[in-house]
Scaffold this active site. Sequence first.
Site, PDB file in Angstrom:
ATOM      1  N   ASP A  37      72.846   7.953  48.095  1.00 21.42           N
ATOM      2  CA  ASP A  37      73.704   8.831  48.891  1.00 21.42           C
ATOM      3  C   ASP A  37      73.388   8.567  50.369  1.00 21.42           C
ATOM      4  OD1 ASP A  37      75.229  10.878  49.874  1.00 21.42           O
ATOM      5  OD2 ASP A  37      74.045  12.504  48.993  1.00 21.42           O
ATOM      6  N   HIS A  53      84.065  17.496  53.814  1.00 18.17           N
ATOM      7  CA  HIS A  53      84.392  16.787  52.568  1.00 18.17           C
ATOM      8  C   HIS A  53      85.742  16.079  52.692  1.00 18.17           C
ATOM      9  CE1 HIS A  53      81.462  19.289  49.895  1.00 18.17           C
ATOM     10  NE2 HIS A  53      80.850  18.430  50.687  1.00 18.17           N
ATOM     11  N   ARG A  92      76.983  12.245  61.142  1.00 18.08           N
ATOM     12  CA  ARG A  92      75.952  12.591  60.148  1.00 18.08           C
ATOM     13  C   ARG A  92      75.181  11.319  59.845  1.00 18.08           C
ATOM     14  NH1 ARG A  92      78.895  14.964  56.816  1.00 18.08           N
ATOM     15  NH2 ARG A  92      79.283  13.495  55.117  1.00 18.08           N
ATOM     16  N   ASP A 111      80.308   8.316  54.254  1.00 16.41           N
ATOM     17  CA  ASP A 111      79.340   8.898  53.313  1.00 16.41           C
ATOM     18  C   ASP A 111      79.683   8.295  51.960  1.00 16.41           C
ATOM     19  OD1 ASP A 111      77.819  10.444  51.599  1.00 16.41           O
ATOM     20  OD2 ASP A 111      78.290  12.352  52.587  1.00 16.41           O
ATOM     21  N   HIS A 170      75.993  22.727  57.325  1.00 16.72           N
ATOM     22  CA  HIS A 170      75.531  22.395  55.967  1.00 16.72           C
ATOM     23  C   HIS A 170      74.017  22.275  55.953  1.00 16.72           C
ATOM     24  CE1 HIS A 170      74.862  18.226  57.286  1.00 16.72           C
ATOM     25  NE2 HIS A 170      76.089  18.214  57.790  1.00 16.72           N
ATOM     26  N   GLU A 211      69.901  14.701  55.680  1.00 14.13           N
ATOM     27  CA  GLU A 211      71.231  14.416  56.207  1.00 14.13           C
ATOM     28  C   GLU A 211      71.733  15.417  57.244  1.00 14.13           C
ATOM     29  OE1 GLU A 211      74.411  15.170  53.325  1.00 14.13           O
ATOM     30  OE2 GLU A 211      72.882  15.416  51.782  1.00 14.13           O
ATOM     31  N   GLU A 229      72.377  10.022  56.951  1.00 10.96           N
ATOM     32  CA  GLU A 229      71.789  10.458  55.673  1.00 10.96           C
ATOM     33  C   GLU A 229      71.022   9.334  54.996  1.00 10.96           C
ATOM     34  OE1 GLU A 229      74.731  11.592  52.700  1.00 10.96           O
ATOM     35  OE2 GLU A 229      73.188  12.678  51.563  1.00 10.96           O
ATOM     36  N   TYR A 244      78.934  18.325  64.455  1.00 11.75           N
ATOM     37  CA  TYR A 244      80.387  18.207  64.334  1.00 11.75           C
ATOM     38  C   TYR A 244      81.039  19.053  65.414  1.00 11.75           C
ATOM     39  CZ  TYR A 244      78.398  16.898  59.854  1.00 11.75           C
ATOM     40  OH  TYR A 244      77.607  16.329  58.884  1.00 11.75           O
ATOM     41  N   HIS A 263      69.282  17.816  49.494  1.00 10.24           N
ATOM     42  CA  HIS A 263      69.478  18.221  48.102  1.00 10.24           C
ATOM     43  C   HIS A 263      68.711  17.238  47.245  1.00 10.24           C
ATOM     44  CE1 HIS A 263      72.488  14.945  47.719  1.00 10.24           C
ATOM     45  NE2 HIS A 263      73.013  15.374  48.854  1.00 10.24           N
ATOM     46  N   ASP A 307      98.643   7.936  28.280  1.00  8.55           N
ATOM     47  CA  ASP A 307      97.570   7.402  27.444  1.00  8.55           C
ATOM     48  C   ASP A 307      96.497   6.674  28.266  1.00  8.55           C
ATOM     49  OD1 ASP A 307      99.195   5.370  28.181  1.00  8.55           O
ATOM     50  OD2 ASP A 307      99.443   4.492  26.182  1.00  8.55           O
ATOM     51  N   HIS A 346      74.145  15.478  43.527  1.00  9.61           N
ATOM     52  CA  HIS A 346      73.458  16.751  43.796  1.00  9.61           C
ATOM     53  C   HIS A 346      72.680  17.030  42.524  1.00  9.61           C
ATOM     54  CE1 HIS A 346      76.561  17.980  47.086  1.00  9.61           C
ATOM     55  NE2 HIS A 346      75.847  16.935  47.392  1.00  9.61           N
TER      56      HIS A 346
HETATM   57  N1  GLY Z   1      77.664  12.740  49.449  1.00  8.84           N
HETATM   58  C1  GLY Z   1      77.505  14.115  49.232  1.00  8.84           C
HETATM   59  C2  GLY Z   1      76.436  14.681  50.040  1.00  8.84           C
HETATM   60  O1  GLY Z   1      75.980  14.054  50.973  1.00  8.84           O
HETATM   61  O2  GLY Z   1      75.941  15.737  49.752  1.00  8.84           O
HETATM   62 MN    MN Z   2      73.917  14.105  50.326  1.00 11.16          MN
HETATM   63 MN    MN Z   3      76.274  11.981  51.247  1.00  9.87          MN
END
Ligand code: GLY
Ligand code: MN
Ligand code: MN
Length: 456
Positions: A283, A255, A422, A272, A363, A400, A424, A404, A367, A48, A374
């Site tokens: 983000d 991820h 990274r 991140d 990547h 971003e 961002e 790597y 975005h 529950d 996103h």
């Molecule tokens: N935190 C997800 C991205 O950077 O796209």
């Molecule tokens: Mn992002």
């Molecule tokens: Mn991010």
Amino acid sequence: MNLSDFVRPFSVETYRQRRLRLLKDLGKLEPNFVCLFWSGSEVVRNHDSHFLFRANSDFLYLTGFSEPDVLMILKSKDGKISTSIGVRPRDLSTNRGSEIWEGERLGVQRAPKALGFDEAFDIHEADKLLKDALHKSSCVFWNLGLYPDWDQKIVQCISASTLSNRGIPVVRALRDSRPVLHEMRKIKSKDEIEVMRRSGNIASQGHIRAMSTTRPGQFEYQVAAEVEREFKRLGAQHNAYNSIVAAGGNACTLHYHANNDRLKKGDLILIDAGAELDGYASDITRTYPVSGKFSKDQKAVYQVVLDAQLAAIAASKAGAKFMKPHEEAGRAISEGLKHLGIIKNKSPQMIYKKGLWRKYMPHGTSHWLGLDVHDMGRYKSIDSPQEDVPLVEGSVITVEPGLYFHPQDKSVPQKYRGIGIRIEDDVHITRSGPDVLTANCPKSVEAVESACGPKL
Ligand code: GLY
Ligand code: MN
Ligand code: MN
């Protein structure tokens, strides 16, 4: 609660105007239609207990109202608009699931005034109202695929309307409102930008808190706790997404969510993490040394990513194509791969042209950002799907880039293996150039080192 507490962060009138604009724009496609939106329902976590409820972003954009189990029925007939909303009734009984257990609800009686709708109904009567609405309309705007129970009910209603009309279809089109709505969501108002700036500031403070409290020997989840504590302390209701806290080689898993490894002296840590303030996401990614000071090799790689990020931000201008920042990042990363000696026998131009850099940055660079991390909105032109849309004034993107070098990648010199970086930021697109909403988060080598704790 006061009536105004049920709608946030903007005025009821702001949301009413958004609905009117949506209906006006849909009216250019269809003269006579019903447009439906569902807020979502609570989802059981176990027994529950439920996952924390967060309303569907399209619904939130159009109402500012955050209760579950709410259906919006918007009708337009030859330009005449009527709006109704189905909500959970008030319930002060001592039954499970009542207000005694779960807190105050808006209820049917207060809903029209609080939410700016013509009328309200008890959500338990939705089937009948839906049937009435769909038996009179030649087009239904409903976005299939998100809520299977409603998909089924709506399709059944459409089918029943044909049967009861002697086999002549009443509803002749089932259409999707998202192509119109999501272009509205893409262009933020000044007020939305200010909420996003506050969300970005809160997220920056979370990252600064992590930098200053990180020590070798901690677990990644303990670092996550410092970031997220600061988000909440400063007023963000939620995280914008699950935080990624990745020490050492874990940063090469894009991820990474386990967040359960121990931090080692001499490693980097990639975080991140973004805050959600009144529905709006930030983000941010930062990468910094666990022991407070970059090694020579870490610093060299970091500087390549930072140069790529700065080049991509500089290209984030109104009128530029959406992929322009990615192209600039790719060029700078290609230069860096040559400079670091990771790709030896090709010029930076060839590394870029042949796409060899993508192995180390698999990547995209950007975005859209908004109510969703996103965020919704087209990336390609509807008329020519090969063509990128332009960056437009009032939109917000992330920038971003990363590099790597997987711990097991033998094509990379040993000294770089296990480095994942990274950087961002969130960038508001304006006519006068990029407006970085997360500018308060340290980024240069010097600024990051000075935000970190003692040099160990
Ligand atoms: N935190 C997800 C991205 O950077 O796209
Ligand atoms: Mn992002
Ligand atoms: Mn991010």
